[in-house]
Design an enzyme around this catalytic site. Structure first.
Site, mmCIF file in Angstrom:
data_model
loop_
_atom_site.group_PDB
_atom_site.id
_atom_site.type_symbol
_atom_site.label_atom_id
_atom_site.label_comp_id
_atom_site.label_asym_id
_atom_site.label_seq_id
_atom_site.Cartn_x
_atom_site.Cartn_y
_atom_site.Cartn_z
ATOM 1 N N GLY A 45 1.350 -1.222 -0.288
ATOM 2 C CA GLY A 45 -0.367 -0.247 0.048
ATOM 3 C C GLY A 45 1.229 1.197 -0.019
ATOM 4 C CD GLN A 50 4.359 6.076 2.347
ATOM 5 O OE1 GLN A 50 2.758 5.337 1.953
ATOM 6 N NE2 GLN A 50 4.506 5.401 2.766
ATOM 7 C CB CYS A 92 5.533 2.800 7.368
ATOM 8 S SG CYS A 92 5.238 4.274 6.114
ATOM 9 C CG LEU A 93 6.566 0.553 0.937
ATOM 10 C CD1 LEU A 93 6.168 1.406 0.154
ATOM 11 C CD2 LEU A 93 7.289 0.378 0.820
ATOM 12 C CG HIS A 134 -0.148 2.222 7.597
ATOM 13 N ND1 HIS A 134 1.201 1.242 8.765
ATOM 14 C CD2 HIS A 134 0.531 2.345 6.480
ATOM 15 C CE1 HIS A 134 1.845 1.971 8.034
ATOM 16 N NE2 HIS A 134 1.989 2.670 6.563
ATOM 17 C CD GLU A 135 -0.473 2.263 3.040
ATOM 18 O OE1 GLU A 135 -0.718 3.932 2.756
ATOM 19 O OE2 GLU A 135 -0.172 2.079 3.187
ATOM 20 C CG HIS A 138 0.890 7.037 5.537
ATOM 21 N ND1 HIS A 138 1.395 8.178 5.287
ATOM 22 C CD2 HIS A 138 1.389 5.527 5.201
ATOM 23 C CE1 HIS A 138 2.376 6.469 5.812
ATOM 24 N NE2 HIS A 138 2.086 5.902 5.408
HETATM 25 ZN ZN LIG Z 1 3.071 3.638 5.769
#
Ligand SMILES: [Zn+2]
Length: 169
Positions: A45, A50, A92-93, A134-135, A138
């Site tokens: 995701g 991001q 998380c990326l 989580h997304e 963000h």
């Molecule tokens: Zn993340």
């Protein structure tokens, strides 16, 4: 096109995203690029902030590009129902190499628009539930390390500073 994923503490990550009002080709291109970027980073995701776009849009694909049915574009999403509890490790990326256990609802129901502006509802359990939360976090400028204890957060931040100093972040 593969986009650059910004890392903590890039300010855009801590700002709430702007609601999306125009559902045009540019938005759909951003969604397609975000999927490509997620696959290249071997993630499941990615949220628009991001990649430096302060917009309320996120893409999710638990199959990591293997099953088109798993592709989800959530624009202006909101959680309308949640139940149960999960306590699992998350990454998380925007935080490479940091993994922490986070408490999430085990099941959520969300309402969102697709990349054409059409409203729909979707349900997620287990990993999908966690990923959706989580997304969507963000899009509110909330990062997963702010959902863990301050002690664990301090340790994670220290690890990040150490990697920054070593030029590895
Ligand atoms: Zn993340």
């Amino acid at each position: 096109m593969i986009l650059k994923i910004v890392k903590y503490p890039e300010p855009v990550l801590s700002q709430p995203g702007e609601p999306v009002t125009e559902f045009n080709a540019e938005l759909r291109k951003l969604a397609a690029d975000m999927f490509e970027t997620t696959y290249a980073a071997q993630g499941i995701g990615l949220a628009a902030p991001q990649v430096g776009a302060s917009k309320r849009m996120t893409v999710i694909d638990l199959s990591m590009g293997k099953d088109p049915k798993d592709k989800l574009v959530l624009v202006n999403p909101e959680i309308i129902f949640s139940e149960g509890k999960l306590y699992e490790e998350e990454g998380c990326l925007s935080f490479p190499e940091i993994r922490e256990k986070v408490v999430r609802a085990a099941k959520v129901r969300i309402r969102a628009q697709d990349e054409y502006g059409k409203w729909f509802e979707a349900e997620g359990e287990e990993l999908l539930s966690r990923c959706m939360q989580h997304e969507i976090d963000h899009l509110d400028g909330v990062l997963f390390i702010f959902r863990i204890s301050s002690l664990k957060r301090d340790l994670a931040l220290r690890k990040i500073r150490k990697m920054q100093r070593a030029g590895e972040w």
